[in-house]
Write an enzyme that holds these catalytic residues in place. Structure first.
Site, PDB file in Angstrom:
ATOM      1  N   PHE A 242      41.376  32.596  43.629  1.00 17.59           N
ATOM      2  CA  PHE A 242      41.000  33.322  42.419  1.00 17.59           C
ATOM      3  C   PHE A 242      41.502  32.517  41.220  1.00 17.59           C
ATOM      4  CE2 PHE A 242      41.409  36.680  39.225  1.00 17.59           C
ATOM      5  CZ  PHE A 242      40.175  37.290  39.347  1.00 17.59           C
TER       6      PHE A 242
ATOM      7  N   ASP B 267      49.723  36.617  46.980  1.00 21.31           N
ATOM      8  CA  ASP B 267      48.946  37.479  46.083  1.00 21.31           C
ATOM      9  C   ASP B 267      48.222  38.496  46.956  1.00 21.31           C
ATOM     10  OD1 ASP B 267      47.050  38.660  44.402  1.00 21.31           O
ATOM     11  OD2 ASP B 267      46.837  36.851  43.175  1.00 21.31           O
TER      12      ASP B 267
ATOM     13  N   TYR C  61      44.437  47.978  39.958  1.00 23.52           N
ATOM     14  CA  TYR C  61      43.126  48.606  39.696  1.00 23.52           C
ATOM     15  C   TYR C  61      42.096  48.399  40.794  1.00 23.52           C
ATOM     16  CZ  TYR C  61      42.379  43.877  37.793  1.00 23.52           C
ATOM     17  OH  TYR C  61      42.325  42.520  37.625  1.00 23.52           O
ATOM     18  N   LYS C  62      42.484  47.738  41.873  1.00 26.34           N
ATOM     19  CA  LYS C  62      41.537  47.547  42.982  1.00 26.34           C
ATOM     20  C   LYS C  62      41.703  48.704  43.968  1.00 26.34           C
ATOM     21  CE  LYS C  62      41.060  42.705  41.899  1.00 26.34           C
ATOM     22  NZ  LYS C  62      41.655  41.361  41.985  1.00 26.34           N
TER      23      LYS C  62
ATOM     24  N   ARG D 221      29.034  40.592  47.367  1.00 30.47           N
ATOM     25  CA  ARG D 221      30.258  41.163  47.947  1.00 30.47           C
ATOM     26  C   ARG D 221      30.119  42.662  48.079  1.00 30.47           C
ATOM     27  NH1 ARG D 221      35.836  39.936  44.811  1.00 30.47           N
ATOM     28  NH2 ARG D 221      34.795  41.297  43.335  1.00 30.47           N
TER      29      ARG D 221
HETATM   30  C1  LIG Z   1      41.889  40.598  40.890  1.00 30.49           C
HETATM   31  C2  LIG Z   1      42.816  39.454  41.089  1.00 30.49           C
HETATM   32  C3  LIG Z   1      43.717  39.092  40.091  1.00 30.49           C
HETATM   33  C4  LIG Z   1      43.702  39.829  38.784  1.00 30.49           C
HETATM   34  O1  LIG Z   1      44.568  39.362  37.836  1.00 30.49           O
HETATM   35  P1  LIG Z   1      44.660  40.104  36.429  1.00 30.49           P
HETATM   36  O2  LIG Z   1      45.847  39.539  35.793  1.00 30.49           O
HETATM   37  O3  LIG Z   1      44.764  41.579  36.722  1.00 30.49           O
HETATM   38  O4  LIG Z   1      43.392  39.852  35.685  1.00 30.49           O
HETATM   39  C5  LIG Z   1      44.600  38.059  40.347  1.00 30.49           C
HETATM   40  N1  LIG Z   1      44.555  37.383  41.517  1.00 30.49           N
HETATM   41  C6  LIG Z   1      43.685  37.719  42.502  1.00 30.49           C
HETATM   42  C7  LIG Z   1      43.690  36.967  43.791  1.00 30.49           C
HETATM   43  C8  LIG Z   1      42.784  38.748  42.302  1.00 30.49           C
HETATM   44  O5  LIG Z   1      41.898  39.057  43.237  1.00 30.49           O
END
Ligand SMILES: *Cc1c(COP(=O)(O)O)cnc(C)c1O
Length: 414
Positions: free
Chosen positions: A129, A199, A224-225, A373
């Site tokens: 990501f 992560d 938020y997921k 997805r």
């Molecule tokens: C969704 C996600 C993020 C989100 O980071 P934010 O700081 O909330 O924007 C970070 N890393 C991964 C792997 C994600 O899937």
């Protein structure tokens, strides 16, 4: 067609026997929508609007500043962290809620690098990501002599060496849905004397996690997921108890001070994980996240994991039985132990197909360049949802509905 694809009746009977079926009523899902994007933005819990309204009107409006003590505002980061702990296999005093995932990554990665001063490398996976790689490079730039080295996930364990300060990996890959071997890679990092930072953004709340069982050092994840905390919800971070006294936050703000209300000039970090707080917690957003965490009440991680795997098995069976002939390839591993809680399929027209599917009430998302997805949230995705989603995807393809030029237009957020 294969014989693997069950009738709707069979699938409805699975829902009737599902121990998590009642949890769906905890969410205000729009009628007629099959929501398969809870891995990107969790659905709205029914209780959240009233919960946030209470925090605004009664707590803030009436009790004003007394609410920091009276309504436990000041304890919210630790209280919410303790509620996330059982979902990730951590102790309550090892998890705290703060900031965004990106910021938490910065804090823990910089702290880990500082704890391995003689080692120069942050080892990461290419194609992670983006924020993870961007932040890692930012940390490396700030710390003289450090650099980021990327190695494909399958070769990471073998690539960890005496120069590796910290290994940064995402447990479930945001695009492919592949899940890495947390126990094995963590052990490899430790054998070489490196720290590991996982992560958990696409893991927490939906897949098997046992951070302490795997002796994980550090972790971060998203609110938020699958945790249903609302758009931009505060994130969480985990620091193993054994490391809490030795690591220090590069963002040495007053909320991480041992005694913030002494208002002293000298910074002294709080003894535990609280030292990784920086500024004042966002209480309104915290109240929404707390409501999101309430949706897990009465469930066990084992139930969530079992359902997630069965939902994934059903979706993959449906794609293979009814959609593969239209040119889709399965991106996500078929083995339930090697995937997370979303299924990705590739198609050269994935964007248009995703839009056509949304027009038929099935909300998934698109990830460039060619991935569709479909997220499976064990608390509210039903087996019938998956069956219907496959049926509508097959119809979109059989009818060529995605060829409508209206579906070719791109939006800012995918
Ligand atoms: C969704 C996600 C993020 C989100 O980071 P934010 O700081 O909330 O924007 C970070 N890393 C991964 C792997 C994600 O899937």
């Amino acid at each position: 067609m294969t014989t693997n694809w069950p009738d709707l009746d069979a699938v409805q009977s699975w829902d009737a026997a599902d121990p998590l079926a009642a949890c769906r009523a905890r969410f205000a899902l729009p009628v007629g929508t099959i929501y398969l994007d809870g891995n990107s933005l969790g659905a709205l819990p029914r209780a959240t609007a009233a919960r946030v309204a209470d925090a605004v009107t009664r707590q803030w409006g009436t009790d004003l500043i007394a609410s920091w003590n009276k309504h436990g505002w000041i304890e919210a980061p630790a209280r919410l962290g303790a509620r996330i702990a059982p979902l990730i296999g951590a102790s309550p005093d090892e998890v705290i809620v703060a900031d965004s995932t990106s910021v938490n990554l910065f804090k823990l990665l910089a702290a880990a690098c500082a704890a391995r001063p003689d080692r120069s490398t942050i080892l990461a996976e290419p194609g992670n990501f983006p924020t993870d790689l961007y932040v890692a490079n930012g940390v490396a730039k700030m710390m003289p002599g450090r650099s980021v080295r990327t190695v494909p996930a399958a070769q990471i364990a073998a690539a960890i060496d005496q120069d590796t300060a910290v290994v940064l990996l995402t447990h479930v890959h945001y695009k492919t849905g592949a899940m890495l071997d947390m126990a094995g890679i963590t052990a490899a990092a430790h054998r070489a004397g490196a720290l590991i930072l996982w992560d958990l953004s696409h893991s927490a709340g939906a897949v098997e996690l046992d951070l302490n069982g795997c002796s994980v050092d550090l972790a971060i994840g998203c609110g938020y997921k699958y945790l249903n905390g609302g758009p931009g919800a505060p994130a969480f971070l985990f620091v193993a108890r054994a490391l809490q006294q030795t690591l220090s936050s590069p963002l040495s703000g007053w909320m991480g001070h041992a005694a913030p209300f002494d208002f002293g000039d000298e910074y002294a970090p709080a003894p535990g994980v609280r030292r990784f707080l920086c500024g004042t917690p966002p209480i309104l957003a915290m109240s929404a996240l707390e409501s999101g965490l309430d949706t897990f009440d009465g469930t066990t991680l084992a139930q969530l994991v079992a359902k997630s795997r069965r939902l994934g098995d059903l979706l993959i069976a449906g794609i293979e039985a009814r959609c593969v002939r239209h040119g889709f390839t399965l991106v996500t591993p078929r083995d339930p132990l090697a995937r997370g809680s979303h299924v990705s399929i590739a198609h050269p027209h994935a964007w248009e197909i995703c839009q056509a599917l949304i027009a038929r009430g099935v909300v998934g998302d698109f990830r460039a360049p060619d991935v569709l997805r479909l997220g499976l949230t064990p608390l509210y995705t039903s087996f019938e949802d998956v069956w219907q989603a496959v049926d509508r995807l097959a119809a979109v393809m059989d009818e060529g509905a995605w060829r409508d030029p209206a579906f070719a237009e791109r939006a800012a957020v995918t």
